[in-house]
Design a protein around this motif. Structure first.
Motif, PDB file in Angstrom:
ATOM      1  N   PRO A   5      43.776  43.769  36.534  1.00  0.00           N
ATOM      2  CA  PRO A   5      42.748  44.623  35.929  1.00  0.00           C
ATOM      3  C   PRO A   5      41.654  43.834  35.211  1.00  0.00           C
ATOM      4  O   PRO A   5      40.605  44.391  34.895  1.00  0.00           O
ATOM      5  N   ASP A   6      41.877  42.546  34.980  1.00  0.00           N
ATOM      6  CA  ASP A   6      40.885  41.741  34.271  1.00  0.00           C
ATOM      7  C   ASP A   6      39.899  41.039  35.211  1.00  0.00           C
ATOM      8  O   ASP A   6      39.013  40.324  34.745  1.00  0.00           O
ATOM      9  N   ARG A   7      40.055  41.225  36.503  1.00  0.00           N
ATOM     10  CA  ARG A   7      39.151  40.574  37.458  1.00  0.00           C
ATOM     11  C   ARG A   7      38.131  41.568  37.987  1.00  0.00           C
ATOM     12  O   ARG A   7      38.459  42.694  38.320  1.00  0.00           O
ATOM     13  N   THR A   8      36.904  41.123  38.104  1.00  0.00           N
ATOM     14  CA  THR A   8      35.864  41.918  38.728  1.00  0.00           C
ATOM     15  C   THR A   8      35.879  41.637  40.225  1.00  0.00           C
ATOM     16  O   THR A   8      35.733  40.498  40.649  1.00  0.00           O
ATOM     17  N   VAL A   9      36.072  42.665  41.024  1.00  0.00           N
ATOM     18  CA  VAL A   9      36.093  42.518  42.479  1.00  0.00           C
ATOM     19  C   VAL A   9      34.673  42.737  43.003  1.00  0.00           C
ATOM     20  O   VAL A   9      34.051  43.761  42.736  1.00  0.00           O
ATOM     21  N   ARG A  10      34.187  41.746  43.766  1.00  0.00           N
ATOM     22  CA  ARG A  10      32.835  41.827  44.314  1.00  0.00           C
ATOM     23  C   ARG A  10      32.808  41.748  45.829  1.00  0.00           C
ATOM     24  O   ARG A  10      31.785  42.034  46.443  1.00  0.00           O
ATOM     25  N   GLY A  11      33.930  41.329  46.411  1.00  0.00           N
ATOM     26  CA  GLY A  11      33.970  41.197  47.859  1.00  0.00           C
ATOM     27  C   GLY A  11      35.346  41.488  48.410  1.00  0.00           C
ATOM     28  O   GLY A  11      36.356  41.369  47.713  1.00  0.00           O
ATOM     29  N   LEU A  12      35.361  41.871  49.684  1.00  0.00           N
ATOM     30  CA  LEU A  12      36.591  42.254  50.352  1.00  0.00           C
ATOM     31  C   LEU A  12      36.631  41.555  51.699  1.00  0.00           C
ATOM     32  O   LEU A  12      35.678  41.653  52.491  1.00  0.00           O
ATOM     33  N   PRO A 120      32.417  33.791  43.850  1.00  0.00           N
ATOM     34  CA  PRO A 120      33.579  32.977  43.501  1.00  0.00           C
ATOM     35  C   PRO A 120      34.830  33.562  44.165  1.00  0.00           C
ATOM     36  O   PRO A 120      34.964  34.791  44.272  1.00  0.00           O
ATOM     37  N   PRO A 121      35.751  32.717  44.636  1.00  0.00           N
ATOM     38  CA  PRO A 121      36.954  33.221  45.303  1.00  0.00           C
ATOM     39  C   PRO A 121      37.750  34.215  44.453  1.00  0.00           C
ATOM     40  O   PRO A 121      38.316  35.171  44.985  1.00  0.00           O
ATOM     41  N   GLU A 122      37.743  34.022  43.146  1.00  0.00           N
ATOM     42  CA  GLU A 122      38.528  34.924  42.292  1.00  0.00           C
ATOM     43  C   GLU A 122      37.963  36.340  42.234  1.00  0.00           C
ATOM     44  O   GLU A 122      38.614  37.258  41.749  1.00  0.00           O
ATOM     45  N   SER A 123      36.757  36.532  42.791  1.00  0.00           N
ATOM     46  CA  SER A 123      36.171  37.879  42.834  1.00  0.00           C
ATOM     47  C   SER A 123      36.452  38.586  44.161  1.00  0.00           C
ATOM     48  O   SER A 123      35.947  39.676  44.399  1.00  0.00           O
ATOM     49  N   LEU A 124      37.261  37.956  45.008  1.00  0.00           N
ATOM     50  CA  LEU A 124      37.557  38.510  46.326  1.00  0.00           C
ATOM     51  C   LEU A 124      38.968  39.075  46.390  1.00  0.00           C
ATOM     52  O   LEU A 124      39.873  38.613  45.700  1.00  0.00           O
ATOM     53  N   VAL A 125      39.144  40.059  47.278  1.00  0.00           N
ATOM     54  CA  VAL A 125      40.453  40.571  47.647  1.00  0.00           C
ATOM     55  C   VAL A 125      40.557  40.435  49.163  1.00  0.00           C
ATOM     56  O   VAL A 125      39.615  40.744  49.885  1.00  0.00           O
ATOM     57  N   VAL A 126      41.709  39.951  49.631  1.00  0.00           N
ATOM     58  CA  VAL A 126      41.994  39.829  51.058  1.00  0.00           C
ATOM     59  C   VAL A 126      43.018  40.894  51.418  1.00  0.00           C
ATOM     60  O   VAL A 126      44.055  41.002  50.764  1.00  0.00           O
ATOM     61  N   ILE A 127      42.721  41.677  52.460  1.00  0.00           N
ATOM     62  CA  ILE A 127      43.654  42.685  52.953  1.00  0.00           C
ATOM     63  C   ILE A 127      44.157  42.236  54.314  1.00  0.00           C
ATOM     64  O   ILE A 127      43.367  41.926  55.205  1.00  0.00           O
ATOM     65  N   GLY A 128      45.493  42.192  54.452  1.00  0.00           N
ATOM     66  CA  GLY A 128      46.077  41.790  55.720  1.00  0.00           C
ATOM     67  C   GLY A 128      47.455  42.376  55.924  1.00  0.00           C
ATOM     68  O   GLY A 128      47.997  43.040  55.038  1.00  0.00           O
ATOM     69  N   ASP A 129      48.026  42.088  57.089  1.00  0.00           N
ATOM     70  CA  ASP A 129      49.300  42.704  57.471  1.00  0.00           C
ATOM     71  C   ASP A 129      50.502  41.774  57.405  1.00  0.00           C
ATOM     72  O   ASP A 129      51.627  42.221  57.644  1.00  0.00           O
ATOM     73  N   ILE A 130      50.282  40.488  57.098  1.00  0.00           N
ATOM     74  CA  ILE A 130      51.414  39.559  57.007  1.00  0.00           C
ATOM     75  C   ILE A 130      51.277  38.675  55.775  1.00  0.00           C
ATOM     76  O   ILE A 130      50.211  38.584  55.166  1.00  0.00           O
ATOM     77  N   GLY A 131      52.371  38.020  55.461  1.00  0.00           N
ATOM     78  CA  GLY A 131      52.399  37.165  54.279  1.00  0.00           C
ATOM     79  C   GLY A 131      51.365  36.057  54.300  1.00  0.00           C
ATOM     80  O   GLY A 131      50.863  35.653  53.252  1.00  0.00           O
TER      81      GLY A 131
END
Length: 183
Positions: A5-12, A120-131
């Motif tokens: 909750p403390d990270r600002t998400v800017r990219g997906l 910055p990488p910390e502003s990204l979220v990666v969505i995927g189907d495997i570990g």
């Protein structure tokens, strides 16, 4: 566990196969691209929320000599037409034994996408189907959301910090976080 909750998400960033499109093993044929149900709607929601969008995909079909980079690029262009468009495409052309820095779960493609998006990488979220998708996110300093399929191993689900039942739910989790951060 949920997104930080403390990270600002800017990219997906999205994985391609079994995340955005139904997996056809080693697919390099644009005519065989079929979106995962709800993929276009989920991507549109993320774009409408102002998130920068990209794809990070392992494509060992190139290293195996079963397709050319041009064929993979044409397949990715079809994904862009049906689900995107995406601002950034990062493709690892290597095989598992090639010891490259880009093949997920290594962070290379996530870091490249961050640089190309100017985020910055910390502003990204990666969505995927495997570990490996979640692993690449964590290794790059980003966050990961796992959307399991029948091929996802139980230990990958257990190890994932955030799990969603569908791509639409994963994007909704991210957007709920974005809205919470902006509020």
């Amino acid at each position: 566990m949920a997104l930080d909750p403390d990270r600002t998400v800017r990219g997906l960033l999205f994985d391609r196969d079994d995340t955005l499109v139904i997996d056809v093993p080693y697919n390099a044929d644009p005519h065989r691209v079929v979106p995962v149900p709800g993929a276009h709607r989920a991507v549109e929601r993320a774009r409408a929320a102002g998130l920068r969008l990209g794809v990070v995909t392992n494509q060992s079909v190139i290293a195996k000599g079963m397709a050319t980079r041009e064929q993979v690029d044409a397949t990715n262009a079809r994904v862009d037409e049906l689900v995107g468009p995406f601002e950034v495409w990062c493709v690892c052309p290597h095989d598992a034994g090639d010891d490259c820095a880009c093949r997920k779960p290594r962070p290379g493609m996530v870091l490249e996408a961050a640089e190309r998006l100017g985020l910055p990488p910390e502003s990204l979220v990666v969505i995927g189907d495997i570990g490996a998708d979640v692993g690449a996110a964590v290794a790059a300093g980003a966050q990961g959301v796992l959307v399991p399929t029948p091929r996802t191993r139980a230990e990958e689900v257990d190890a994932a910090p955030t799990v969603a039942d569908s791509l639409e739910e994963a994007v909704a989790l991210v957007l709920g976080h974005v809205a919470a951060v902006r509020a």
